[in-house]
Design a protein around this motif. Structure first.
Motif, short mmCIF file in Angstrom:
data_model
loop_
_atom_site.label_atom_id
_atom_site.label_comp_id
_atom_site.label_asym_id
_atom_site.label_seq_id
_atom_site.Cartn_x
_atom_site.Cartn_y
_atom_site.Cartn_z
N ILE A 292 0.85 -1.20 0.00
CA ILE A 292 0.00 0.00 0.00
C ILE A 292 0.89 1.25 0.00
N SER A 293 2.04 1.16 -0.66
CA SER A 293 2.99 2.27 -0.71
C SER A 293 2.35 3.52 -1.30
N TYR A 294 2.77 4.67 -0.79
CA TYR A 294 2.28 5.96 -1.26
C TYR A 294 0.75 6.01 -1.27
N GLY A 295 0.20 5.42 -0.24
CA GLY A 295 -1.25 5.36 -0.12
C GLY A 295 -1.74 6.02 1.15
N PRO A 296 -2.61 5.36 1.87
CA PRO A 296 -3.24 5.97 3.04
C PRO A 296 -2.29 6.10 4.23
N THR A 297 -2.69 6.94 5.16
CA THR A 297 -1.96 7.04 6.41
C THR A 297 -2.13 5.74 7.20
N VAL A 298 -1.02 5.24 7.71
CA VAL A 298 -1.06 3.98 8.45
C VAL A 298 -1.44 4.30 9.90
N THR A 299 -2.73 4.22 10.16
CA THR A 299 -3.26 4.50 11.49
C THR A 299 -3.44 3.20 12.27
N PHE A 300 -3.88 3.36 13.50
CA PHE A 300 -4.16 2.18 14.33
C PHE A 300 -5.25 1.33 13.69
N ASP A 301 -6.31 1.97 13.18
CA ASP A 301 -7.44 1.23 12.58
C ASP A 301 -6.99 0.47 11.33
N LEU A 302 -6.16 1.11 10.49
CA LEU A 302 -5.71 0.43 9.26
C LEU A 302 -4.83 -0.76 9.60
N ALA A 303 -3.90 -0.57 10.54
CA ALA A 303 -3.01 -1.68 10.90
C ALA A 303 -3.78 -2.80 11.60
N LYS A 304 -4.78 -2.44 12.38
CA LYS A 304 -5.54 -3.45 13.12
C LYS A 304 -6.34 -4.36 12.20
N CYS A 305 -6.80 -3.81 11.05
CA CYS A 305 -7.61 -4.64 10.15
C CYS A 305 -6.78 -5.75 9.51
N LEU A 306 -5.45 -5.69 9.65
CA LEU A 306 -4.58 -6.74 9.11
C LEU A 306 -4.01 -7.63 10.22
N ASP B 6 6.00 2.03 1.77
CA ASP B 6 6.88 3.11 1.30
C ASP B 6 6.10 4.41 1.09
N GLY B 7 6.68 5.51 1.57
CA GLY B 7 6.10 6.82 1.31
C GLY B 7 4.86 7.14 2.10
N CYS B 8 4.43 6.28 2.99
CA CYS B 8 3.22 6.54 3.78
C CYS B 8 3.56 7.29 5.06
N LEU B 9 2.58 8.01 5.56
CA LEU B 9 2.68 8.58 6.90
C LEU B 9 2.29 7.49 7.89
N VAL B 10 3.21 7.15 8.78
CA VAL B 10 2.97 6.09 9.74
C VAL B 10 2.85 6.71 11.14
N THR B 11 1.73 6.49 11.78
CA THR B 11 1.52 7.04 13.12
C THR B 11 2.12 6.12 14.17
N CYS B 12 2.33 6.66 15.36
CA CYS B 12 2.87 5.85 16.46
C CYS B 12 1.94 4.70 16.81
N SER B 13 0.62 4.98 16.82
CA SER B 13 -0.35 3.93 17.13
C SER B 13 -0.37 2.86 16.04
N GLY B 14 -0.15 3.31 14.79
CA GLY B 14 -0.09 2.34 13.69
C GLY B 14 1.09 1.41 13.82
N MET B 15 2.23 1.94 14.22
CA MET B 15 3.42 1.09 14.41
C MET B 15 3.23 0.12 15.57
N LYS B 16 2.57 0.57 16.61
CA LYS B 16 2.30 -0.33 17.74
C LYS B 16 1.37 -1.46 17.31
N ALA B 17 0.37 -1.13 16.47
CA ALA B 17 -0.55 -2.17 15.98
C ALA B 17 0.18 -3.18 15.11
N ILE B 18 1.11 -2.73 14.28
CA ILE B 18 1.91 -3.66 13.46
C ILE B 18 2.72 -4.58 14.36
#
Length: 744
Positions: free
Chosen positions: A293-307, A319-331
């Motif tokens: 999902i490079s150069y796509g949506p912001t990697v939020t907690f909700d987006l990471a959680k759905c995976l 690549d190229g995405c804005l990754v939030t702290c909560s998104g990284m924790k969810a990953i």
């Protein structure tokens, strides 16, 4: 008794001269050839051992990539068992060529590649498709003049399984509909950049071709309407919708279930996608292994959680995405154990978030943190302690990472095969530690200004499997370091020493011992001359790519050696070199040559250019100054373009023009001013190229004169003889380049 002894001696003599290889069965020889693979050098050497091997090799060969259509009959007669024919270097416009293929390969041909032919006879192609019943694969990528009538011909290939139509921009839903109806056994179809194909064409493919495994719809003007039938394909494993900006996956919330068989999903460059749409399309895809999902949506907690619960997920690219702290924790909390993670050019990546991810996903084999400018040695310490089995680490331009971190990498990640530390603070101690990575095959050190020959020597000693090294702008590297690499890494295939100004012909002599060298980039190395290039040409017979731009001491002599020995050369850039028509015409004798860049050449005339282009039969791309476009015959340009050649025209000056004030001209004319007086200042003047000037070129240069600096910088190390004619001073040479002086 004597007769018996004579007969016995004769038999012993015959046995002594009997070829032992003739006792090998064809199956054994086939097994040996299988082991050799597709290495042309090894196969050719093997086939020349004896007549039986020569004959068996011709029956064993299954793939063929001819360079000239006029030799097609002889080649196909030599190899009667060909089932894959690659005509990407041998475009077919004549009906005779199609008839030759049809008559000799009718029963065996299973795959044909026609990319990037722009024009070819639909009649011959149609006849081939209809009569070759075994045909299962066709590649027509970049056939920009391919139309719906050609697509209708493809529909006759009832057993077709794989089809590439990349950039076939004239094919519409009508042609795709014909293919969908006729080729129901399709398993792969690539429609990337087929701009006239819409929801209708994609829907027809999905409804008629139920066996589809791989579908590429990149950059099509499609919407969410075509996705439900696509996601209902029961065998779909690989779906690519890169750059489909009109797709709104959020509108698929009513979709009961996604594609269960989906394993690889690429939706990069789709910035409007949210976690809602991603959940909809991946719902039920329990086999999902790779997601991009490079150069796509912001990697939020909700987006990471759905995976979170995709247990088979092994690779994800953000690549190229804005990754939030909560998104990284969810990953970091995913149940899957990732093998590959790419965070290249992501904003928002911090030491805390990255450390959390690598501590959870300790099975990582490939990690890309390129241009993550906020991470420090804290992240590197977490990576090397948690992911000790890394095979690939890319960390270009991680500007806050200090030199000590690279010592840790070498100490803990000794299974690395690929390492990119371009534009970092690595020094010789770091290289000494990294040299412990005995499996290292690719090392990129571009713009690492602290490394010297000492560090490179450690790499040469400790990394014998190295095949690729990038030393771009490593200004402290000299011939000594290059010699260490050449001696310690005999399997070297690619080296880049561009703008390493201390590199000379001695380095090229060392590299000439690397017999497997395929790519050499030495642009901007003033110490390199035709002497060094000649040693490369003679020693590195596998060379396919050469960049000698701004090597002004390379003349026709070096190019002539290339023409004689480098018969596998595919790409060359010799802009700013001291090459004339003589060298260019000689270079045209290399039948494999595909890509030429030649800007700012000395002595390049339209006549020489026409002669060279006419002789090059396999050209795919040519980069020239726009001025030559009006001098080349339109018939020649049309002929080359019809065979798939693309011309890129540039607007840079084609002559070294220096503007003289009236006083300077008067002083030169009456002899009161010596040209040498101004040499030292002129040496610092940037070059803008040079060529011989005729009347037409002078007219072309007139509009440029107002843009030149009005100063008096002329001359050269060996003073040219100056003659004055109508305010134009024509000098002979400067560093091998003709000098042209125009009066202001």
């Amino acid at each position: 008794m004597k007769a018996y002894e004579g007969m016995q001696q004769k038999q012993q003599k015959q046995q002594r001269f009997t070829n032992p290889f003739t006792s090998l069965t064809e199956e054994i020889v086939f097994a040996i050839l299988d082991f050799l693979g597709h290495d042309p050098f090894s196969r050719k050497s093997f086939s020349l051992i004896c007549k039986s091997f020569y004959s068996i090799e011709s029956r064993h060969r299954k793939t063929l990539k001819p360079l000239r259509s006029d030799f097609l009959r002889q080649i196909l007669l030599r190899y009667p068992a060909i089932d894959h024919l690659d005509l990407s270097r041998c475009p077919l416009n004549e009906g005779d060529s199609w008839d030759v293929i049809l008559s000799l390969c009718k029963s065996t041909l299973r795959s044909i590649k026609l990319s990037p032919s722009m024009f070819f006879a639909n009649a011959g192609f149609s006849k081939l498709v209809i009569n070759c019943s075994a045909l299962v694969e066709i590649d027509l990528s970049n056939a920009t003049e391919f139309t719906d009538s050609g697509a209708a011909a493809i529909a006759e290939a009832k057993n077709l399984e794989r089809l590439w139509l990349v950039r076939c921009k004239l094919v519409s839903d009508i042609g795709i509909g014909c293919i969908a109806v006729g080729c129901t056994k399709l398993r792969l179809i690539n429609l990337k950049w087929c701009l006239r194909v819409s929801d209708l064409g994609v829907g027809l493919i999905a409804m008629k071709c139920k066996e589809i495994r791989s579908l590429d719809l990149s950059y099509l003007s499609i919407t969410k309407k075509c996705l439900p039938p696509v996601l209902q394909l029961q065998h779909l494993e690989d779906l690519v919708i890169v750059g489909c900006f009109n797709i709104d996956l959020d509108g698929l919330t009513n979709l009961k279930q996604g594609c269960k068989s989906l394993q690889v999903f690429n939706m990069s460059n789709c910035p409007c996608i949210s976690h809602v749409g991603l959940s909809s399309i991946t719902n039920g895809a329990e086999c999902l292994r790779q997601l991009n999902i490079s150069y796509g949506p912001t990697v939020t907690f909700d987006l990471a959680k759905c995976l979170q619960y995709f247990s088979e997920l092994q690779s994800i690219r953000l690549d190229g995405c804005l990754v939030t702290c909560s998104g990284m924790k969810a990953i970091g909390n995913w149940c899957a154990s990732l093998k590959e993670l790419s965070l290249s050019k992501c904003s928002g990546v911090t030491d805390e978030g990255l450390s959390l991810i690598v501590q959870r996903h300790q099975e990582l084999r490939k990690l890309d943190i390129t241009c993550n400018r906020k991470i420090t040695q804290v992240s590197i310490n977490s990576i090397v302690k948690s992911c000790t089995c890394l095979t690939t680490l890319r960390m270009e331009s991680c500007s806050l990472v200090q030199s000590e971190a690279f010592v840790s990498i070498g100490q803990h990640c000794q299974f690395l095969e690929e390492l990119d530390v371009t534009d970092n603070e690595i020094d010789d101690e770091g290289l000494k530690s990294i040299a412990r990575c005995f499996k290292l095959s690719s090392l990129k050190l571009g713009i690492c200004l602290k490394i010297t020959d000492n560090g490179i020597a450690h790499v040469g000693t400790g990394c014998p499997k190295l095949t690729e090294i990038d030393l771009y702008r490593c200004i402290r590297i000299t011939d000594v370091g290059i010699a260490a690499i050449a001696h310690g890494c005999p399997d070297l295939e690619m080296i880049n020493t561009s703008y390493c100004d201390k590199v000379t012909d001695a380095s090229l002599e060392s590299l000439s011992k690397c017999l497997r060298l395929k790519a050499l980039e030495i642009r901007g190395c003033p110490g390199v001359s035709s002497v060094g290039l000649s040693t490369i040409a003679q020693g590195c017979r596998q060379l396919t790519m050469l960049d000698i731009k701004k090597c002004q001491n390379i003349t026709d002599l070096g190019i002539l050696q290339l023409a004689q020995f480098s018969n596998k050369l595919l790409r060359i850039n010799f802009s700013y070199c001291s090459v004339t028509d003589v060298g260019l015409v000689a270079l045209a004798s290399i039948s494999s040559l595909q890509n030429i860049t030649m800007l700012h050449l000395v002595g390049l005339t339209s006549n020489g250019l026409v002669a060279a282009l006419s002789a090059c039969r396999g050209l795919m791309k040519v980069k020239l100054h726009r001025f030559f476009k009006q001098l080349l015959p339109h018939s020649l340009l049309d002929h080359l373009q019809s065979h798939g050649c693309v011309f890129q025209w540039r607007d840079k000056a084609t002559a070294q023009v220096l503007i003289l004030g009236k006083t300077a001209v008067k002083m030169l004319n009456d002899g009161s001013q010596d040209v040498h007086v101004l040499v030292d200042r002129w040496k610092q003047t940037p070059w803008s190229g040079s060529c011989l000037l005729d009347d037409g070129q002078l007219q072309f240069l007139k509009p440029l004169l107002g843009k030149q600096r009005l100063d008096c910088k002329i001359g050269g190390p060996s003073c040219p003889r100056i003659s004055v004619s109508m305010g134009i001073l024509l000098g002979e040479t400067y560093s091998g380049l003709p000098l042209f002086l125009l009066q202001a």
